[in-house]
Design a protein around this motif. Structure first.
Motif, PDB file in Angstrom:
ATOM      1  N   LEU B 126       0.852  -1.170   0.225  1.00 58.81           N
ATOM      2  CA  LEU B 126       0.057   0.020  -0.105  1.00 58.81           C
ATOM      3  C   LEU B 126       0.786   1.219  -0.011  1.00 58.81           C
ATOM      4  O   LEU B 126       2.007   1.217   0.596  1.00 58.81           O
ATOM      5  N   THR B 155       4.870   5.652 -17.047  1.00 55.54           N
ATOM      6  CA  THR B 155       3.892   4.622 -16.254  1.00 55.54           C
ATOM      7  C   THR B 155       2.544   4.706 -16.572  1.00 55.54           C
ATOM      8  O   THR B 155       1.655   3.722 -16.519  1.00 55.54           O
ATOM      9  N   ASP B 174      -8.073   6.138  -1.229  1.00 54.40           N
ATOM     10  CA  ASP B 174      -8.350   4.691  -0.997  1.00 54.40           C
ATOM     11  C   ASP B 174      -7.668   4.001   0.015  1.00 54.40           C
ATOM     12  O   ASP B 174      -7.096   2.937  -0.425  1.00 54.40           O
ATOM     13  N   SER B 175      -7.109   4.753   1.071  1.00 53.40           N
ATOM     14  CA  SER B 175      -6.113   3.862   2.129  1.00 53.40           C
ATOM     15  C   SER B 175      -5.164   3.432   1.471  1.00 53.40           C
ATOM     16  O   SER B 175      -4.682   2.115   1.726  1.00 53.40           O
ATOM     17  N   LEU B 177      -4.663   2.413  -1.485  1.00 53.08           N
ATOM     18  CA  LEU B 177      -4.793   1.523  -2.834  1.00 53.08           C
ATOM     19  C   LEU B 177      -4.832   1.986  -4.142  1.00 53.08           C
ATOM     20  O   LEU B 177      -4.637   1.342  -5.297  1.00 53.08           O
ATOM     21  N   THR B 178      -4.944   3.518  -4.291  1.00 55.02           N
ATOM     22  CA  THR B 178      -5.255   4.218  -5.467  1.00 55.02           C
ATOM     23  C   THR B 178      -4.359   5.244  -5.482  1.00 55.02           C
ATOM     24  O   THR B 178      -4.078   6.284  -4.590  1.00 55.02           O
ATOM     25  N   GLU B 185      -7.131   7.964 -12.578  1.00 51.61           N
ATOM     26  CA  GLU B 185      -6.687   6.821 -11.266  1.00 51.61           C
ATOM     27  C   GLU B 185      -6.104   5.739 -11.442  1.00 51.61           C
ATOM     28  O   GLU B 185      -6.101   5.066 -12.682  1.00 51.61           O
ATOM     29  N   ALA B 186      -5.105   5.455 -10.846  1.00 56.24           N
ATOM     30  CA  ALA B 186      -4.289   4.268 -11.232  1.00 56.24           C
ATOM     31  C   ALA B 186      -4.232   3.307 -10.102  1.00 56.24           C
ATOM     32  O   ALA B 186      -4.123   3.782  -8.726  1.00 56.24           O
ATOM     33  N   ALA B 187      -4.460   2.075 -10.033  1.00 56.83           N
ATOM     34  CA  ALA B 187      -4.288   1.106  -8.902  1.00 56.83           C
ATOM     35  C   ALA B 187      -2.991   0.974  -8.729  1.00 56.83           C
ATOM     36  O   ALA B 187      -2.242   0.668  -9.494  1.00 56.83           O
ATOM     37  N   GLU B 189      -1.730  -1.703  -7.211  1.00 55.92           N
ATOM     38  CA  GLU B 189      -1.283  -2.827  -7.562  1.00 55.92           C
ATOM     39  C   GLU B 189      -0.807  -2.904  -9.000  1.00 55.92           C
ATOM     40  O   GLU B 189       0.142  -3.739  -9.271  1.00 55.92           O
ATOM     41  N   ALA B 190      -1.318  -2.215  -9.807  1.00 61.34           N
ATOM     42  CA  ALA B 190      -1.005  -2.322 -11.401  1.00 61.34           C
ATOM     43  C   ALA B 190       0.488  -1.397 -11.403  1.00 61.34           C
ATOM     44  O   ALA B 190       1.420  -1.830 -12.128  1.00 61.34           O
ATOM     45  N   TYR B 193       3.166  -3.912  -9.927  1.00 62.44           N
ATOM     46  CA  TYR B 193       3.296  -5.067 -10.817  1.00 62.44           C
ATOM     47  C   TYR B 193       4.399  -4.671 -11.881  1.00 62.44           C
ATOM     48  O   TYR B 193       5.320  -5.658 -12.157  1.00 62.44           O
ATOM     49  N   GLU B 194       4.232  -3.533 -12.260  1.00 64.58           N
ATOM     50  CA  GLU B 194       5.149  -2.946 -13.390  1.00 64.58           C
ATOM     51  C   GLU B 194       6.490  -2.604 -12.877  1.00 64.58           C
ATOM     52  O   GLU B 194       7.696  -2.888 -13.318  1.00 64.58           O
ATOM     53  N   LEU B 203       2.790 -12.004  -6.825  1.00 58.88           N
ATOM     54  CA  LEU B 203       1.238 -12.061  -7.327  1.00 58.88           C
ATOM     55  C   LEU B 203       1.239 -13.065  -8.502  1.00 58.88           C
ATOM     56  O   LEU B 203       0.322 -13.943  -8.158  1.00 58.88           O
TER      57      LEU B 203
END
Lengths: 95, 274
Positions: B126, B155, B174-175, B177-178, B185-187, B189-190, B193-194, B203
């Motif tokens: 996070l 990115t 989003d605490s 997450l975003t 907006e970008a996740a 996680e994404a 991942y990159e 993952l």
């Protein structure tokens, strides 16, 4: 533009969100349900939860009901397709 | 007594340097020691461990912390400084803290969301804040475990609907997450991942375990049995095993299933249950 599904006041007050972001991890088309630091991904082609955890049972029934409605599903698919032109929901061959 | 010891081992001490009256309540779940005076500060430095977490909203208290800790050669643990910082204090701070996150030209999550991240088991996945450098066209993100991750502007591709990321409006929401860049907006996680190999490996492993296809089940079972793809020869060649595991074979023949079953030591219909 990121899509935030308009949820009811009670769900928003309980900090629930349902959104599709402009940059998501490259996998199946999905919508993300968020509460605090926890999130669930729902496949927009199969409408199944994409991850084993967290437990989908933690999501309130009201939100699950919204997600099962035809109009909601159509809207989410439309929004995804606008953001991800190369990976539209309708492209079954990618499933 | 044993329970008390267990509890204190589980939760490293947290020190909150603030004079804000409402802030402590946001961090209540982390049971912080509130530090708002020099006297409290010197006591806190003495009780700090290498796992301690320090969050400071007050520049003068951070300066006093540097003075006290330097005198006693203390190792303070991790520090999050949510106030303007002088460049010349950074060398001192980096020598006192194991990991340090500080406010540059970006911001951090609001207090209650910060507390939520620090409490979370997956806090390293996070983000808690960001800092944009327009000269180098990079954004540095601070993670919940105080590690930083710097990524290029490239990115963030434009959205299919034409929305462009606005790097002057960067915020973590989003605490953790975003990442928000204006309307874009970008996740998180994404992004991880990159740009984070360890995250990507972790993952991919998790997703493979969650794959319910026949091929994925076969792969898990084969690994569990400690077999190589070649170990099914001469009955089935390694290439065919690979094609089945990758989902490239739509219908597995009965004769193949029988060989798999015999070599793996389970009934053919049971393979899918792994």
């Amino acid at each position: 533009m990121a899509f935030n599904f308009p949820l009811s006041k009670s769900l928003r007050k309980a900090r629930w969100k349902m959104k599709i972001r402009d940059k998501e991890i490259c996998e199946h088309p999905h919508v993300t349900i968020i509460r605090g630091t926890v999130f669930w991904r729902v496949n927009l082609r199969t409408w199944e939860f994409m991850d084993d955890d967290p437990d989908p049972a933690l999501i309130p029934k009201e939100l699950i009901k919204i997600l099962s409605q035809k109009e909601t599903r159509q809207q989410l698919c439309r929004e995804w397709d606008q953001m991800y032109l190369n990976n539209p929901v309708s492209d079954e061959s990618k499933e | 007594m044993a329970n008390k010891l267990k509890e204190s081992k589980k939760r490293p001490p947290m020190f909150l340097l603030t004079r804000g009256k409402k802030r402590p309540s946001s961090f209540l779940s982390l049971r912080p020691q509130i530090v708002s005076s020099k006297k409290q500060l010197s006591e806190s430095v003495r009780s700090a461990t290498k796992d301690s977490l320090w969050i400071s909203y007050e520049k003068d208290l951070t300066n006093d912390l540097m003075r006290f800790a330097s005198k006693s050669n203390s190792h303070l643990g991790n520090g999050l400084l949510i106030h303007p910082l002088d460049m010349n204090s950074i060398p001192t701070l980096t020598s006192l803290f194991d990991r340090l996150a500080f406010k540059a030209n970006g911001g951090f999550l609001p207090p209650h969301e910060l507390a939520e991240v620090f409490e979370s088991e997956n806090r390293s996945d996070l983000f808690i804040g960001s800092s944009v450098n327009s000269d180098t066209e990079t954004i540095t993100f601070w993670r919940g475990d105080f590690r930083s991750l710097t990524v290029p502007f490239s990115t963030f591709n434009n959205s299919g609907d034409g929305t462009k990321p606005d790097f002057e409006e960067c915020a973590v929401i989003d605490s953790g997450l975003t990442v928000q860049l204006g309307d874009y907006e970008a996740a998180v996680e994404a992004i991880l991942y990159e740009h984070d190999l360890e995250f990507r490996r972790r993952l991919s492993k998790k997703r493979l375990q969650e794959d319910q296809s026949f091929g994925a089940s076969l792969r898990r079972l084969r690994k569990q049995r400690g077999l190589r793809r070649e170990d099914f020869e001469p009955g089935i060649c390694a290439k065919t095993i690979a094609r089945i595991e990758q989902g490239k074979v739509s219908r597995v023949q009965k004769s193949t299933l029988d060989v798999l079953s015999s070599r793996l030591g389970v009934a053919p219909e049971e393979i899918e249950s792994f």
